[in-house]
Design a protein around this motif. Structure first.
Motif, PDB file in Angstrom:
ATOM      1  N   ARG A 190      46.290  37.502  28.800  1.00 24.67           N
ATOM      2  CA  ARG A 190      47.311  36.479  29.088  1.00 24.67           C
ATOM      3  C   ARG A 190      48.641  36.867  28.462  1.00 24.67           C
ATOM      4  NH1 ARG A 190      43.065  33.159  27.926  1.00 24.67           N
ATOM      5  NH2 ARG A 190      42.268  32.056  29.720  1.00 24.67           N
ATOM      6  N   HIS A 191      48.591  37.319  27.215  1.00 26.46           N
ATOM      7  CA  HIS A 191      49.819  37.727  26.528  1.00 26.46           C
ATOM      8  C   HIS A 191      50.496  38.866  27.292  1.00 26.46           C
ATOM      9  CE1 HIS A 191      52.596  38.357  23.254  1.00 26.46           C
ATOM     10  NE2 HIS A 191      52.281  39.638  23.261  1.00 26.46           N
ATOM     11  N   ARG A 192      49.707  39.837  27.734  1.00 22.13           N
ATOM     12  CA  ARG A 192      50.249  40.961  28.501  1.00 22.13           C
ATOM     13  C   ARG A 192      50.905  40.471  29.788  1.00 22.13           C
ATOM     14  NH1 ARG A 192      47.951  44.196  32.718  1.00 22.13           N
ATOM     15  NH2 ARG A 192      49.094  46.143  32.901  1.00 22.13           N
ATOM     16  N   LEU A 193      50.252  39.551  30.472  1.00 28.38           N
ATOM     17  CA  LEU A 193      50.792  39.037  31.726  1.00 28.38           C
ATOM     18  C   LEU A 193      52.137  38.341  31.506  1.00 28.38           C
ATOM     19  CD1 LEU A 193      50.659  38.400  34.727  1.00 28.38           C
ATOM     20  CD2 LEU A 193      49.268  36.395  34.151  1.00 28.38           C
ATOM     21  N   PHE A 194      52.201  37.454  30.533  1.00 29.58           N
ATOM     22  CA  PHE A 194      53.440  36.711  30.320  1.00 29.58           C
ATOM     23  C   PHE A 194      54.543  37.600  29.756  1.00 29.58           C
ATOM     24  CE2 PHE A 194      50.660  33.173  31.049  1.00 29.58           C
ATOM     25  CZ  PHE A 194      51.477  32.228  31.646  1.00 29.58           C
ATOM     26  N   THR A 195      54.171  38.696  29.097  1.00 30.34           N
ATOM     27  CA  THR A 195      55.174  39.658  28.638  1.00 30.34           C
ATOM     28  C   THR A 195      55.661  40.508  29.815  1.00 30.34           C
ATOM     29  OG1 THR A 195      54.170  39.737  26.450  1.00 30.34           O
ATOM     30  CG2 THR A 195      55.588  41.582  27.050  1.00 30.34           C
ATOM     31  N   LEU A 254      45.978  31.653  39.837  1.00 30.51           N
ATOM     32  CA  LEU A 254      46.348  33.072  39.907  1.00 30.51           C
ATOM     33  C   LEU A 254      46.381  33.706  38.520  1.00 30.51           C
ATOM     34  CD1 LEU A 254      49.081  32.895  42.646  1.00 30.51           C
ATOM     35  CD2 LEU A 254      46.996  34.286  42.742  1.00 30.51           C
ATOM     36  N   VAL A 255      46.919  32.983  37.548  1.00 30.22           N
ATOM     37  CA  VAL A 255      46.944  33.501  36.167  1.00 30.22           C
ATOM     38  C   VAL A 255      45.521  33.714  35.674  1.00 30.22           C
ATOM     39  CG1 VAL A 255      47.506  32.916  33.768  1.00 30.22           C
ATOM     40  CG2 VAL A 255      49.213  32.562  35.564  1.00 30.22           C
ATOM     41  N   GLU A 256      44.688  32.689  35.808  1.00 29.58           N
ATOM     42  CA  GLU A 256      43.310  32.795  35.309  1.00 29.58           C
ATOM     43  C   GLU A 256      42.502  33.836  36.082  1.00 29.58           C
ATOM     44  OE1 GLU A 256      41.805  31.453  32.522  1.00 29.58           O
ATOM     45  OE2 GLU A 256      43.916  31.079  32.155  1.00 29.58           O
ATOM     46  N   ALA A 308      40.844  32.951  43.402  1.00 21.40           N
ATOM     47  CA  ALA A 308      41.907  33.722  42.752  1.00 21.40           C
ATOM     48  C   ALA A 308      41.350  35.005  42.163  1.00 21.40           C
ATOM     49  CB  ALA A 308      42.585  32.886  41.674  1.00 21.40           C
ATOM     50  N   THR A 309      40.175  34.945  41.551  1.00 21.54           N
ATOM     51  CA  THR A 309      39.549  36.145  40.995  1.00 21.54           C
ATOM     52  C   THR A 309      39.232  37.131  42.117  1.00 21.54           C
ATOM     53  OG1 THR A 309      38.644  34.901  39.134  1.00 21.54           O
ATOM     54  CG2 THR A 309      37.576  36.992  39.660  1.00 21.54           C
ATOM     55  N   ALA A 310      38.708  36.622  43.224  1.00 24.19           N
ATOM     56  CA  ALA A 310      38.400  37.492  44.371  1.00 24.19           C
ATOM     57  C   ALA A 310      39.681  38.083  44.959  1.00 24.19           C
ATOM     58  CB  ALA A 310      37.639  36.701  45.438  1.00 24.19           C
ATOM     59  N   PHE A 311      40.756  37.301  44.973  1.00 20.44           N
ATOM     60  CA  PHE A 311      42.039  37.788  45.477  1.00 20.44           C
ATOM     61  C   PHE A 311      42.497  38.994  44.664  1.00 20.44           C
ATOM     62  CE2 PHE A 311      46.621  37.994  45.009  1.00 20.44           C
ATOM     63  CZ  PHE A 311      47.035  38.080  46.329  1.00 20.44           C
ATOM     64  N   TRP A 312      42.498  38.855  43.315  1.00 18.34           N
ATOM     65  CA  TRP A 312      42.974  39.958  42.471  1.00 18.34           C
ATOM     66  C   TRP A 312      42.055  41.173  42.566  1.00 18.34           C
ATOM     67  CZ3 TRP A 312      47.733  39.829  41.731  1.00 18.34           C
ATOM     68  CH2 TRP A 312      48.413  38.651  41.444  1.00 18.34           C
ATOM     69  N   ALA A 313      40.766  40.955  42.717  1.00 23.33           N
ATOM     70  CA  ALA A 313      39.848  42.082  42.891  1.00 23.33           C
ATOM     71  C   ALA A 313      40.156  42.812  44.192  1.00 23.33           C
ATOM     72  CB  ALA A 313      38.404  41.595  42.858  1.00 23.33           C
ATOM     73  N   ALA A 314      40.446  42.073  45.266  1.00 27.66           N
ATOM     74  CA  ALA A 314      40.775  42.694  46.557  1.00 27.66           C
ATOM     75  C   ALA A 314      42.069  43.492  46.461  1.00 27.66           C
ATOM     76  CB  ALA A 314      40.882  41.623  47.647  1.00 27.66           C
ATOM     77  N   VAL A 315      43.072  42.939  45.767  1.00 27.25           N
ATOM     78  CA  VAL A 315      44.341  43.657  45.614  1.00 27.25           C
ATOM     79  C   VAL A 315      44.126  44.923  44.786  1.00 27.25           C
ATOM     80  CG1 VAL A 315      46.679  43.525  44.644  1.00 27.25           C
ATOM     81  CG2 VAL A 315      45.744  41.584  45.910  1.00 27.25           C
ATOM     82  N   ARG A 316      43.334  44.820  43.717  1.00 20.83           N
ATOM     83  CA  ARG A 316      43.063  45.998  42.875  1.00 20.83           C
ATOM     84  C   ARG A 316      42.310  47.063  43.659  1.00 20.83           C
ATOM     85  NH1 ARG A 316      38.549  46.606  40.898  1.00 20.83           N
ATOM     86  NH2 ARG A 316      38.095  44.410  40.526  1.00 20.83           N
ATOM     87  N   GLU A 317      41.325  46.652  44.452  1.00 15.14           N
ATOM     88  CA  GLU A 317      40.561  47.623  45.235  1.00 15.14           C
ATOM     89  C   GLU A 317      41.435  48.317  46.273  1.00 15.14           C
ATOM     90  OE1 GLU A 317      37.192  45.476  46.757  1.00 15.14           O
ATOM     91  OE2 GLU A 317      36.400  45.126  44.741  1.00 15.14           O
ATOM     92  N   ALA A 318      42.374  47.580  46.843  1.00 18.39           N
ATOM     93  CA  ALA A 318      43.256  48.148  47.869  1.00 18.39           C
ATOM     94  C   ALA A 318      44.398  48.957  47.280  1.00 18.39           C
ATOM     95  CB  ALA A 318      43.818  47.037  48.753  1.00 18.39           C
ATOM     96  N   ARG A 319      44.935  48.537  46.139  1.00 16.42           N
ATOM     97  CA  ARG A 319      46.157  49.138  45.591  1.00 16.42           C
ATOM     98  C   ARG A 319      46.014  49.721  44.198  1.00 16.42           C
ATOM     99  NH1 ARG A 319      49.950  45.667  48.405  1.00 16.42           N
ATOM    100  NH2 ARG A 319      49.429  46.098  50.565  1.00 16.42           N
ATOM    101  N   GLY A 320      44.867  49.537  43.564  1.00 19.37           N
ATOM    102  CA  GLY A 320      44.703  50.000  42.189  1.00 19.37           C
ATOM    103  C   GLY A 320      45.249  48.972  41.207  1.00 19.37           C
ATOM    104  N   ALA A 321      44.998  49.202  39.928  1.00 24.66           N
ATOM    105  CA  ALA A 321      45.431  48.249  38.893  1.00 24.66           C
ATOM    106  C   ALA A 321      46.948  48.124  38.858  1.00 24.66           C
ATOM    107  CB  ALA A 321      44.899  48.674  37.529  1.00 24.66           C
ATOM    108  N   ASP A 322      47.672  49.242  39.044  1.00 26.04           N
ATOM    109  CA  ASP A 322      49.140  49.163  39.030  1.00 26.04           C
ATOM    110  C   ASP A 322      49.665  48.344  40.205  1.00 26.04           C
ATOM    111  OD1 ASP A 322      49.291  50.639  36.717  1.00 26.04           O
ATOM    112  OD2 ASP A 322      49.660  52.553  37.744  1.00 26.04           O
ATOM    113  N   GLY A 323      49.035  48.501  41.373  1.00 29.34           N
ATOM    114  CA  GLY A 323      49.433  47.714  42.542  1.00 29.34           C
ATOM    115  C   GLY A 323      49.130  46.241  42.359  1.00 29.34           C
TER     116      GLY A 323
END
Length: 197
Positions: free
Chosen positions: A12-17, A89-91, A146-161
């Motif tokens: 969470r700290h990383r995200l808000f930073t 989305l945050v969680e 939301a968790t499934a959304f972020w997993a789909a984005v990571r799988e498609a674009r990687g952690a940086d994406g």
């Protein structure tokens, strides 16, 4: 358990930073809801005049009937929906980041993840207070989406994406995007291609 919870707080700290606009965005959504609060004092005065002070149960009935609760406007419902989506989305992002980080390093990570998920589903005093006062409920289904959304984005674009989505508030996914992550990825890809032309 402490390591797992510390990982969640660090995420969470990383995200808000990483996304300094996010704090203001969330506060803005709460303010948008608060701007619509109106209190019908004439209705309250009339009800108080009709109360019989010799019957304490009459006051209890008036309180339980919602007499002192403000009515929620359509604009406030919209703000609540956007706030619920933003918090989900945050969680969801925190859950995806921590799951990936802890998967091979913390043997009990999946069990701890399930414990946190169940705790969120049950809700604590803060969640119950928000639900009672403003009608905000972080529904377990929305958090899972939301968790499934972020997993789909990571799988498609990687952690940086995945993390790049937090670069600007205009990139923030909507409630519809949580319902259909693949449509979001197709639309976002088309946007990226137009930006490159």
């Amino acid at each position: 358990m402490r390591v797992y919870l510390a990982l969640r707080e660090a995420a969470r700290h990383r995200l808000f930073t990483h996304a300094p606009w996010l704090r203001g965005h969330l506060v803005g959504l709460v303010e948008a809801f608060a701007r619509g609060i109106t209190v019908d004092t004439s209705r309250m005065e009339e009800a108080v005049r009709e109360l019989d002070p010799s019957r304490p149960e009459a006051l209890q009935q008036a309180l339980e009937s919602g007499l002192f609760e403000p009515e929620t406007t359509p604009e406030q419902q919209t703000a609540l929906g956007r706030l619920e989506t933003a918090l989900a989305l945050v969680e969801g992002w925190v859950d995806d980041v921590v799951t990936e980080a802890a998967r091979d390093r913390l043997g009990s990570a999946e069990a701890l993840r399930e414990t946190v998920r169940r705790q969120r589903a049950a809700g604590g005093p803060a969640e119950q207070t928000f639900a009672t006062l403003v009608g905000l409920e972080l529904r377990p289904r929305r958090l899972r989406e939301a968790t499934a959304f972020w997993a789909a984005v990571r799988e498609a674009r990687g952690a940086d994406g995945r993390d790049a989505v937090w670069a600007h508030p205009d990139l923030m996914p909507t409630g519809d995007d949580l319902d259909d992550p693949q449509a979001y990825l197709r639309r976002d890809e088309a946007f990226d291609l137009r930006a490159l032309e």
